[in-house]
Design an enzyme around this catalytic site. Structure first.
Site, PDB file in Angstrom:
ATOM      1  N   ASP A 480       0.839  -1.198   0.000  1.00 41.49           N
ATOM      2  CA  ASP A 480       0.000   0.000   0.000  1.00 41.49           C
ATOM      3  C   ASP A 480       0.877   1.253   0.000  1.00 41.49           C
ATOM      4  O   ASP A 480       2.091   1.196   0.274  1.00 41.49           O
ATOM      5  CB  ASP A 480      -0.884  -0.043   1.261  1.00 41.49           C
ATOM      6  CG  ASP A 480      -2.182   0.714   1.097  1.00 41.49           C
ATOM      7  OD1 ASP A 480      -2.296   1.507   0.151  1.00 41.49           O
ATOM      8  OD2 ASP A 480      -3.091   0.506   1.934  1.00 41.49           O
ATOM      9  N   ASP A 550     -10.502   1.986  -3.488  1.00 36.70           N
ATOM     10  CA  ASP A 550     -11.100   1.709  -2.183  1.00 36.70           C
ATOM     11  C   ASP A 550     -12.609   1.720  -2.278  1.00 36.70           C
ATOM     12  O   ASP A 550     -13.294   1.339  -1.327  1.00 36.70           O
ATOM     13  CB  ASP A 550     -10.654   2.778  -1.178  1.00 36.70           C
ATOM     14  CG  ASP A 550      -9.317   2.434  -0.564  1.00 36.70           C
ATOM     15  OD1 ASP A 550      -8.822   1.325  -0.817  1.00 36.70           O
ATOM     16  OD2 ASP A 550      -8.767   3.277   0.163  1.00 36.70           O
TER      17      ASP A 550
HETATM   18  C1  DGJ Z   1      -5.860   1.860   1.845  1.00 39.25           C
HETATM   19  C2  DGJ Z   1      -6.170   0.670   1.009  1.00 39.25           C
HETATM   20  O1  DGJ Z   1      -6.611   1.058  -0.240  1.00 39.25           O
HETATM   21  C3  DGJ Z   1      -7.181  -0.192   1.731  1.00 39.25           C
HETATM   22  O2  DGJ Z   1      -7.571  -1.261   0.929  1.00 39.25           O
HETATM   23  C4  DGJ Z   1      -6.581  -0.647   3.019  1.00 39.25           C
HETATM   24  O3  DGJ Z   1      -5.507  -1.507   2.769  1.00 39.25           O
HETATM   25  C5  DGJ Z   1      -6.146   0.534   3.843  1.00 39.25           C
HETATM   26  N1  DGJ Z   1      -5.322   1.441   3.104  1.00 39.25           N
HETATM   27  C6  DGJ Z   1      -5.407   0.100   5.069  1.00 39.25           C
HETATM   28  O4  DGJ Z   1      -4.895   1.140   5.774  1.00 39.25           O
END
Ligand code: DGJ
Length: 753
Positions: A480, A550
């Site tokens: 990430d 997300d």
């Molecule tokens: C952002 C990501 O896009 C999510 O899927 C998740 O992993 C969160 N960060 C975790 O902090």
């Protein structure tokens, strides 16, 4: 075998395969001129007439008594500014005396089978002899003894030209690159529409189309990542080009940092497309003996419209960008715990989720954020890559083994480039954070970015990750990256090299990926940047899939995945079914709707299966069984966009077709019901015209050409009648009733039934 022909007399190079041609030449002044890129043309002795040297009042000419040679009026390959061309150049170099005038002229060239890797950078590769061949043209500026090598690769089976440039300083002077793009190409005219992928967090890669106008139209990133705002890609299409036919050109940068992609239209209405590292905030010092390699740009042409362009990118990226054991390999069905638990979990909870996931048919469980340091919110612990023993008494090591023992694979979340102020790493190495001396430091999500332009930092993170990976059973990493870069400054770079910071940062990211892959070649990486803020071809080289957004709402996902498919293959689009009401929008859509969207991706779930009803669990079992049966077709079949959600109030249709064209899966989505809706008919694509296909709807049979030429009639929409009469039934008033409906049909060839 692709072909590169050099005509000694006319000094022309013709790169061609069975479908495309790319023609360039050495100009009278030794620089390179551009003659053509597009549908294949038959080779001939000379294409010089396409140069059209001409005169024009009020411009400047290169040679005394010559009024025909002005770079202002000539289409070029890798132009410079200041010697009669006034458009934006491909590169600019500053000499020690402060001048920015250079003169790189033809010195020689080499044509060879295959393709060289780009040092430290991601790039496409060639396989067996004859798969691809490369032309490298060496240009030299004698005054400063510098070389510029322009590289062009053409493939036998992929309709692309892969370009890059390399500067080498053989002289004594210290040179400074102020601009070093990957590719530039001048089109004969500008009768185009430009298509780009724009967005923001939770609505990445929405399609924007605009008419190409005089002047400069550009998209960029200045955020230190390729970004959700714009994607490092643009397409040019003719006004009458559709998804299925007409000229479509795609330009994609294999790069994950700050970029520039632009079209400049001059007074003669020629269009110059330029693509590369964003020159804003970029300089690079070339000491004597040093070299600079630009990232790669992929240029594609299709006569089969935008779908053809996308299919060219998909095939190339699946087969000649994604590496290792993951090339063309089906991706596991994932269950990720992020939306199920966020930071609130312990081992017991995770094991319960994983056990249920296994029963439902999931293949890989991913433990997301929150397993390390004392990470109970986003405020702490990034950088402390060791297990939180309060949550996981046996650590990730123990948990991963327990999950493996259930017959599931285990995946783990990292955010390698980041640190929180509240962390051991910050206490020990505050100096590793990106910050400008004497200036306040901005934060994003309470976190700071580690200085990956410093190899020492990259090495430390590698060692920390290696420790966890060596002691655990980890098959997958979600990498990430949740904030953008501010106060850019590399404390290890020295005052004169600060312009190198952003590029060196990305080189650090690539270096860490490379080291991890070398040490753990089987691990499947999924990249992520608050969803899809770093969905680019650069990262696909290391991480064959990317968490697309997300936003897991089914309706929004249609647009995101539709836009993403313009460039990136279905196998690369991380797509999960989540719970309702959806966490980003509070919208409730049916479970089958969400799955019908997510099937067209690297499929999985992002929910607590124990919180689902028995009926929903049964539905999920069915979905996973169905997906596994057709996974290869979903992920590696030919993808066709059939109905554009951006032009149809969010309603969309698309399909995939297996390599042998005998299996096709079609899906259509309706977002909001409308009264007395218009009739719906959708033409399918990619089928064998003379074969019969049985449709999974009611077993009805169609010929391929009927489905492609006459079309297919999906469920009729409910007509909203108020008359209650025995003659009016659910069926004849339209079965497709209500909001958020979707249909998915499999068409199988009937031969051999
Ligand atoms: C952002 C990501 O896009 C999510 O899927 C998740 O992993 C969160 N960060 C975790 O902090």
């Amino acid at each position: 075998m692709p072909n590169i022909i050099f005509n000694q007399e006319t000094k022309e190079f013709h790169l061609q395969n069975k479908r495309i041609s790319y023609i360039l030449c050495i100009l009278q002044n030794g620089q390179l001129g551009h003659l053509y890129f597009g549908k294949r043309v038959t080779h001939r002795d000379s294409f010089q007439h396409w140069l059209q040297l001409r005169t024009c009042s009020h411009t400047a000419y290169a040679f005394e008594k010559n009024f025909l040679f002005s770079l202002d009026l000539i289409r070029q390959e890798y132009p410079c500014y200041g010697t009669t061309d006034y458009r934006e150049p491909a590169y600019q170099m500053e000499l020690e005396n402060g001048s920015r005038i250079t003169n790189f002229v033809y010195k020689g060239h080499e044509i060879f089978d295959g393709k060289k890797p780009l040092e430290g950078l991601p790039g496409t590769y060639a396989e067996e002899p004859g798969d691809a061949c490369t032309l490298e043209v060496v240009l030299e500026d004698k005054l400063i003894q510098a070389e510029l090598v322009l590289s062009y690769t053409i493939y036998e089976n992929y309709d692309v030209i892969c370009r890059s440039a390399r500067f080498i300083n053989h002289g004594e002077e210290r040179l400074k690159l102020r601009r070093a793009l990957s590719a530039s190409i001048d089109f004969y005219d500008s009768e185009f529409e430009m298509l780009q992928l724009d967005g923001s967090w939770a609505r990445e890669r929405h399609i924007t189309k605009r008419k190409v106008e005089k002047g400069i139209q550009a998209i960029t990133s200045t955020r230190g990542e390729s970004s959700a705002e714009h994607n490092p890609f643009l397409a040019l299409k003719r006004p009458d080009t559709t998804e299925m036919q007409g000229d479509a050109y795609g330009f994609c940068l294999v790069y994950s940092g700050n970029f520039l992609a632009q079209v400049e239209v001059d007074r003669f209405e020629t269009a110059r497309v330029s693509l590369g590292i964003n020159p804003f905030e970029f300089t690079w010092i070339l000491d004597s003996g040093a070299a600079f390699q630009t990232p790669e740009a992929v240029l594609t042409y299709s006569a089969q419209g935008l779908n053809g362009m996308s299919q060219n990118f998909h095939a190339l990226f699946n087969e000649r960008l994604v590496r290792r054991c993951w090339r063309n390999r089906e991706r596991p069905v994932v269950l990720n715990n992020w939306e199920a638990t966020y930071f609130r979990f312990d081992e017991q909870k995770i094991l319960e989720i994983a056990e249920k996931a296994k029963k439902l048919g999931v293949e890989l469980f991913v433990l997301d954020d929150g397993w390390f340091g004392k990470r109970n919110s986003s405020r702490s612990s990034l950088g402390d890559w060791y297990s939180d023993r309060e949550k996981l008494p046996d650590g990730v090591e123990g948990l991963s083994k327990k999950i493996e023992a259930m017959g599931l694979k285990f995946g783990l979340w990292f955010e390698p480039e980041m640190v929180n102020r509240v962390s051991r790493l910050y206490e020990e190495h505050e100096d590793w954070v990106i910050r400008t001396p004497g200036r306040p430091m901005s934060h994003g999500r309470s976190q700071y970015v580690l200085d990956f332009s410093n190899p020492e930092v990259v090495d430390y993170i590698f060692q920390a990750m290696r420790k966890i990976l060596e002691n655990s059973k980890i098959s997958y990493i979600k990498w990430d990256m949740n904030r953008t870069i501010t106060e850019a400054y590399g404390s290890s770079l020295g005052t004169d090299r600060q312009g190198e910071f952003f590029h060196r940062y990305i080189l650090g990211v690539y270096a860490l990926y490379e080291r991890l892959i070398e040490a753990f070649p089987e691990i499947l990486f999924e990249s992520c940047a608050s969803g899809g803020a770093r969905f680019d071809a650069g990262l696909l080289y290391y991480a064959p899939q990317c968490w697309a957004s997300d936003d897991t709402d089914g309706v929004e996902r249609i647009k995101i995945q539709y836009g993403t498919s313009m460039v990136y293959p279905i196998s690369s689009i991380g797509a999960h079914v989540s719970a309702v009401p959806n966490h980003q929008l509070r919208r409730t859509t049916p479970l089958d709707f969400r799955a019908n969207v997510a099937f067209f991706g690297a499929f999985g779930y992002e929910l607590d299966p124990n919180a689902m009803t028995e009926e929903e669990q049964q539905q999920i079992i069915g979905q996973i069984q169905f997906f596994k049966k057709y996974r290869k077709v979903f992920q590696f079949g030919k993808f066709y966009r059939l109905q554009d959600p951006f032009a149809h109030q969010g309603n969309a249709a698309w399909m995939v077709v297996s390599e042998d064209r005998r299996t096709a899966i079609f899906s259509c989505f309706k977002v909001l019901a409308s009264p007395n809706p218009k009739l719906k008919k959708i033409a399918l694509a990619g089928l064998l015209p003379e074969k019969q296909y049985r449709c999974s709807r009611a077993g009805e049979v169609y010929y391929g050409d009927e489905l492609m030429n006459m079309g297919f009639l999906p469920e009729m929409e409910f007509t909203g009648t108020y008359v209650r009469d025995p003659e009016i039934t659910e069926e004849n008033s339209g079965g497709d009733a209500g909001d958020f409906t979707s249909h998915l049909y499999v068409f199988e060839c009937r031969d051999g039934e």
